[in-house]
Write a protein that holds these residues in place. Structure first.
Motif, PDB file in Angstrom:
ATOM      1  N   ILE A   1       0.855  -1.205   0.000  1.00 30.38           N
ATOM      2  CA  ILE A   1       0.000   0.000   0.000  1.00 30.38           C
ATOM      3  C   ILE A   1       0.887   1.250   0.000  1.00 30.38           C
ATOM      4  CG2 ILE A   1      -1.636   1.348   1.419  1.00 30.38           C
ATOM      5  CD1 ILE A   1      -2.912  -1.364   2.226  1.00 30.38           C
ATOM      6  N   GLU A   2       1.946   1.216   0.802  1.00 29.29           N
ATOM      7  CA  GLU A   2       2.849   2.375   0.832  1.00 29.29           C
ATOM      8  C   GLU A   2       3.587   2.535  -0.499  1.00 29.29           C
ATOM      9  OE1 GLU A   2       5.736   3.415   4.218  1.00 29.29           O
ATOM     10  OE2 GLU A   2       7.085   2.649   2.663  1.00 29.29           O
ATOM     11  N   LYS A   3       4.102   1.420  -1.012  1.00 27.41           N
ATOM     12  CA  LYS A   3       4.929   1.460  -2.223  1.00 27.41           C
ATOM     13  C   LYS A   3       4.187   2.050  -3.415  1.00 27.41           C
ATOM     14  CE  LYS A   3       7.306  -2.367  -2.847  1.00 27.41           C
ATOM     15  NZ  LYS A   3       7.561  -3.745  -3.320  1.00 27.41           N
ATOM     16  N   TYR A   4       2.933   1.647  -3.607  1.00 30.30           N
ATOM     17  CA  TYR A   4       2.191   2.092  -4.794  1.00 30.30           C
ATOM     18  C   TYR A   4       1.204   3.203  -4.469  1.00 30.30           C
ATOM     19  CZ  TYR A   4       4.199  -2.189  -6.681  1.00 30.30           C
ATOM     20  OH  TYR A   4       5.065  -3.169  -7.076  1.00 30.30           O
ATOM     21  N   ARG A   5       1.215   3.672  -3.222  1.00 30.58           N
ATOM     22  CA  ARG A   5       0.273   4.711  -2.782  1.00 30.58           C
ATOM     23  C   ARG A   5      -1.178   4.282  -3.088  1.00 30.58           C
ATOM     24  NH1 ARG A   5       1.817   7.246   0.850  1.00 30.58           N
ATOM     25  NH2 ARG A   5       0.617   9.133   0.483  1.00 30.58           N
ATOM     26  N   VAL A   6      -1.535   3.108  -2.633  1.00 27.58           N
ATOM     27  CA  VAL A   6      -2.872   2.556  -2.888  1.00 27.58           C
ATOM     28  C   VAL A   6      -3.926   3.423  -2.197  1.00 27.58           C
ATOM     29  CG1 VAL A   6      -4.394   0.574  -2.423  1.00 27.58           C
ATOM     30  CG2 VAL A   6      -2.027   0.200  -3.187  1.00 27.58           C
ATOM     31  N   SER A   7      -4.981   3.770  -2.943  1.00 27.32           N
ATOM     32  CA  SER A   7      -6.033   4.603  -2.350  1.00 27.32           C
ATOM     33  C   SER A   7      -7.313   3.814  -2.078  1.00 27.32           C
ATOM     34  CB  SER A   7      -6.337   5.809  -3.245  1.00 27.32           C
ATOM     35  OG  SER A   7      -6.589   5.401  -4.566  1.00 27.32           O
ATOM     36  N   LYS A   8      -7.565   2.778  -2.872  1.00 24.80           N
ATOM     37  CA  LYS A   8      -8.756   1.965  -2.667  1.00 24.80           C
ATOM     38  C   LYS A   8      -8.283   0.526  -2.491  1.00 24.80           C
ATOM     39  CE  LYS A   8     -10.965   5.758  -3.542  1.00 24.80           C
ATOM     40  NZ  LYS A   8     -11.704   6.274  -4.683  1.00 24.80           N
ATOM     41  N   PHE A   9      -8.652  -0.080  -1.387  1.00 25.06           N
ATOM     42  CA  PHE A   9      -8.114  -1.395  -1.038  1.00 25.06           C
ATOM     43  C   PHE A   9      -9.270  -2.352  -0.765  1.00 25.06           C
ATOM     44  CE2 PHE A   9      -6.308  -4.129   2.510  1.00 25.06           C
ATOM     45  CZ  PHE A   9      -5.447  -4.846   1.705  1.00 25.06           C
ATOM     46  N   TYR A  10      -9.194  -3.549  -1.349  1.00 22.22           N
ATOM     47  CA  TYR A  10     -10.312  -4.494  -1.280  1.00 22.22           C
ATOM     48  C   TYR A  10      -9.785  -5.861  -0.876  1.00 22.22           C
ATOM     49  CZ  TYR A  10     -14.824  -6.342  -3.154  1.00 22.22           C
ATOM     50  OH  TYR A  10     -16.066  -6.900  -3.324  1.00 22.22           O
ATOM     51  N   THR A  11     -10.211  -6.360   0.278  1.00 20.03           N
ATOM     52  CA  THR A  11      -9.714  -7.665   0.712  1.00 20.03           C
ATOM     53  C   THR A  11     -10.825  -8.449   1.409  1.00 20.03           C
ATOM     54  OG1 THR A  11      -7.801  -8.768   1.723  1.00 20.03           O
ATOM     55  CG2 THR A  11      -8.742  -6.950   2.969  1.00 20.03           C
ATOM     56  N   ALA A  12     -10.470  -9.545   2.075  1.00 23.80           N
ATOM     57  CA  ALA A  12     -11.474 -10.440   2.646  1.00 23.80           C
ATOM     58  C   ALA A  12     -11.366 -10.461   4.170  1.00 23.80           C
ATOM     59  CB  ALA A  12     -11.255 -11.848   2.100  1.00 23.80           C
ATOM     60  N   PRO A  13     -12.480 -10.711   4.861  1.00 25.91           N
ATOM     61  CA  PRO A  13     -12.440 -10.785   6.328  1.00 25.91           C
ATOM     62  C   PRO A  13     -11.386 -11.760   6.854  1.00 25.91           C
ATOM     63  CG  PRO A  13     -14.706 -10.775   5.590  1.00 25.91           C
ATOM     64  CD  PRO A  13     -13.855 -10.857   4.351  1.00 25.91           C
ATOM     65  N   THR A  14     -11.206 -12.876   6.144  1.00 26.70           N
ATOM     66  CA  THR A  14     -10.240 -13.859   6.633  1.00 26.70           C
ATOM     67  C   THR A  14      -8.816 -13.281   6.639  1.00 26.70           C
ATOM     68  OG1 THR A  14      -9.446 -16.122   6.390  1.00 26.70           O
ATOM     69  CG2 THR A  14     -10.051 -15.001   4.371  1.00 26.70           C
ATOM     70  N   ALA A  15      -8.491 -12.475   5.647  1.00 26.05           N
ATOM     71  CA  ALA A  15      -7.166 -11.835   5.608  1.00 26.05           C
ATOM     72  C   ALA A  15      -7.053 -10.804   6.728  1.00 26.05           C
ATOM     73  CB  ALA A  15      -6.942 -11.170   4.249  1.00 26.05           C
ATOM     74  N   ILE A  16      -8.136 -10.073   6.968  1.00 27.68           N
ATOM     75  CA  ILE A  16      -8.110  -9.064   8.035  1.00 27.68           C
ATOM     76  C   ILE A  16      -7.906  -9.749   9.384  1.00 27.68           C
ATOM     77  CG2 ILE A  16      -9.456  -7.252   9.204  1.00 27.68           C
ATOM     78  CD1 ILE A  16     -10.955  -6.927   6.462  1.00 27.68           C
ATOM     79  N   ARG A  17      -8.633 -10.833   9.598  1.00 32.55           N
ATOM     80  CA  ARG A  17      -8.498 -11.528  10.887  1.00 32.55           C
ATOM     81  C   ARG A  17      -7.107 -12.129  11.060  1.00 32.55           C
ATOM     82  NH1 ARG A  17     -13.993 -13.310   9.690  1.00 32.55           N
ATOM     83  NH2 ARG A  17     -13.025 -15.124   8.761  1.00 32.55           N
TER      84      ARG A  17
END
Ligand code: WTA
Length: 676
Positions: free
Chosen positions: A373-389
């Motif tokens: 996220i830092e490297k590419y300056r990501v502004s919109k990020f989409y992932t899954a609850p399992t990854a968050i947990r």
């Protein structure tokens, strides 16, 4: 509808941040309501306007949306923009380069499993690569309407090949590269694919996987069944093995069948970078994507061209509030619907810049996501609850090492997100600044159907909030009666939207039985759902025999079939048990044949069996010996009881219909406490 949260002061409601609203496509709740109203009351005008963004070789004749959802009347069908001609690849590439002047814009920042493998691909470069691949496929004999199986890791060639298929009118069938050879074979045979695309190998974290070998085994399975339709297998040399003269053939001992196998480099690199698109009918098939079926046999969900283009494009634009200077990143694999709709088609249709990531969240370190996220300056990020947990487990320290100030919107998909994970995502990752869009949808729906819009929808942690444009959710009770207001029951849809599935590949009967039979007149999602006093929807999980493990649907029947293939097993019943990271995991009860012993080595063999049949995602966490299974007098396994035992619930409910109540006592005394 009232503005959510105003009635109940105690409920936690998060309002959209002011700075997002300044230039948002849907800047406030009232604008959402107005647009929603238009989409429902004047669907023709609404979708005609959306269609104007794209290129049509020929325009549709007559009404855009035609359908029948009532299985008791006639065949179930959905058609959108009949008569129109277009090409989706042309729209997401050529149209951006020629009409929108985005040729030099970056389409993808690709980053491999290893952080030093990187590639930047602009729209015009992508177009050329896709044309080369399209020409190579044609030379290998692929024609309009043929099915092409793609079994590739998350490398740029995966995007090139799916778009190449779309360009020449072939139907792609992408199989997630974590599936086993048997699962791949089953999918190849079902769609009678004429070509298979794979790679020599891939590193997933530190693990080297020999994809070509799995692909070869899959073709062998097809041959054994007398159903080998694949004539050519095109093999990509993975980027990881191209450097330093690192020859994968040696490293992986890739066997080569000169009659069938072709290296990608040899077929594609010298092909022309120009390829005329095939002009397709709006309702021609675009792709087949398999999803678990409750009978155990995967279903090939079929999507068609025009409706899918419009729907993925519009949901992407609004749900992520896409702007041209955004950098968007969806961490899914293209082997799942999330990748199809929100890595390839939706973002490209909007001319977006995306990160395409091959790796896993914890390799080479647990801050990998935040580093990217830092490297590419990501502004919109989409992932899954399992990854968050999973990442929550490591605390906020790994996050603090990186600058996440570029983030604006956070998305989640795949399973219900527990409020604790939602809060961590919002507070720790989004630093309290970014709305969390909890998007509910399915392989079958093509795109988001219940979702907040980031600058418009007040959020309640754990709720997928409100319907997207054109979507009319309904909650039914067991008797099929529509429930108004606050209610809980079956989530169904009464009308189609452009992106809904068109069928199960080659099986109209399965299509109708699975989705339209239980409640004639409705598309049945298979999910339970609650509507609160503000009209917000809360998905309560599957109400059929499906399990959601780390956001991946599995059917209990599919796993049971794998277990009973083992010579020691007489019978098996699989239920879900909550899991702190995966959401749900598999708890298996197995009844052994006489004189077979239940021990650790048998457990290992059973796990291996499931991995071989389905893939590592289906590996059971718990296997319990079950001398008998709780059954009704008519012989039906009472899964409800097994579920309670697996969860260590003391209250087993009504047991009066059990044929032999003693069975339950034995199971209770032997339940597994710790994972196998
Ligand atoms: C579940 C994935 C709650 C649901 C796009 C659905 C969700 C199934 C959510 C489809 C969400 C997906 N909240 N549940 N935001 N998103 N699901 O076909 O049970 O792989 O029916 O599509 O995942 O899974 P599929």
């Amino acid at each position: 509808m009232v503005v959510p949260g105003q009635q109940n002061q105690e409920e936690k409601v998060f309002y959209p941040p002011e700075d997002l609203r300044v230039d948002a496509h849907v800047p406030d709740f009232n604008s959402y309501l107005e647009l929603y109203k238009k989409s429902i009351e004047e669907p023709e005008a609404f979708w005609r306007e959306v269609a104007q963004e794209f290129y049509w070789k020929e325009l549709p004749n007559g009404q855009l949306l035609q359908y029948n959802f009532d299985v008791t009347k006639e065949k179930v069908y959905v058609k959108f923009m009949e008569g129109a001609k277009t090409n989706i690849c042309y729209n997401v590439l050529d149209h951006n380069v020629l009409t929108r002047n985005l040729g030099e814009k970056v389409a993808y920042h690709w980053e491999g499993n290893s952080p030093d493998l990187r590639l930047t691909i602009t729209y015009s470069q992508l177009l050329k690569q896709v044309c080369r691949c399209a020409n190579a496929l044609k030379k290998l004999g692929v024609k309009k309407g043929d099915r092409v199986a793609i079994y590739l890791p998350m490398i740029p060639e995966l995007v090139y090949s799916m778009l190449a298929c779309a360009r020449i009118g072939a139907v792609h069938s992408i199989v997630f590269a974590g599936f086993s050879s048997e699962s791949l074979a089953e999918r190849i045979m079902d769609a009678q694919c004429s070509i298979l695309l794979t790679a020599d190998g891939v590193y997933r974290g530190e693990k080297l996987i020999n994809l070509k070998q799995i692909a070869d085994e899959a073709l062998e399975h097809c041959r054994e069944k007398g159903l080998l339709t694949v004539q050519k297998c095109m093999v990509v040399k993975h980027h990881a093995f191209r450097i330093n003269g690192n020859d994968t053939c040696n490293k992986l001992q890739t066997l080569w069948n000169a009659e069938c196998d072709v290296w990608w480099d040899e077929a594609v690199d010298n092909a022309s970078e120009e390829c005329d698109p095939e002009w397709m009918d709006a309702e021609d098939p675009l792709f087949v994507l398999y999803t678990s079926g409750s009978t155990g046999k995967p279903k090939g969900v079929l999507h068609t061209i025009a409706g899918y283009l419009l729907y993925t494009s519009l949901t992407f634009k609004y749900v992520f509030d896409h702007h041209q200077d955004d950098v968007y990143w969806c961490t899914a694999d293209i082997g799942w619907i999330t990748g199809h709709s929100y890595i390839t088609y939706g973002p490209l249709a909007n001319g977006a810049t995306s990160v395409l990531f091959e790796g896993i969240p914890v390799y080479p370190h647990v801050g990998r996501f935040w580093e990217i996220i830092e490297k590419y300056r990501v502004s919109k990020f989409y992932t899954a609850p399992t990854a968050i947990r999973l990442l929550m487990k490591y605390g906020i320290e790994p996050l603090q090492k990186y600058d996440l100030s570029s983030l604006r919107v956070l998305g989640t998909v795949g399973e219900p997100i527990n409020p604790e994970a939602w809060m961590w995502y919002h507070d720790a990752v989004g630093q309290g600044r970014c709305p969390v869009v909890d998007t509910f949808w399915q392989t079958e729906t093509g795109g988001h159907v219940l979702t907040p819009l980031p600058a418009a929808t007040p959020l309640k942690p754990g709720s997928a909030t409100l319907p997207f444009f054109g979507v009319l959710p309904i909650i039914l009770n067991e008797h099929g009666e529509e429930l108004e207001g606050e209610a809980e029951g079956y989530l169904v849809f009464k009308k189609p939207w452009p992106g809904i599935m068109r069928g199960v590949y080659g099986n109209q009967e399965c299509f109708e039985n699975t989705y339209f039979k239980k409640f004639p007149g409705f598309y049945v999602t298979g999910d339970g759902c609650r509507r609160d006093k503000d009209g917000y929807y809360w998905i309560t999980g599957r109400i059929d025999d499906m399990l959601n493990v780390s956001g991946h649907l599995l059917s209990t029947a599919e796993v049971e079939a794998a277990l009973t293939e083992h010579s020691a097993v007489a019978e098996a019943a699989v239920v879900s048990r909550p899991h702190i990271v995966k959401g749900e995991c598999l708890y298996c009860f197995v009844t052994l044949k006489d004189f077979r012993e239940f021990n650790h080595s048998l457990m290992d063999e059973l796990k291996r069996k499931v991995r071989e049949k389905i893939g590592p995602i289906a590996t059971p966490d718990f296997i319990q010996n079950a001398p008998g299974l709780p059954k009704t007098r008519s012989g039906k396994i009472m899964r409800r009881v097994l579920r309670q035992i697996a969860r260590n619930e003391k209250d087993l409910g009504d047991l009066s219909t059990l044929a032999d109540p003693k069975v339950v006592e034995v199971l209770l005394s032997q339940r597994c406490e710790a994972a196998a």
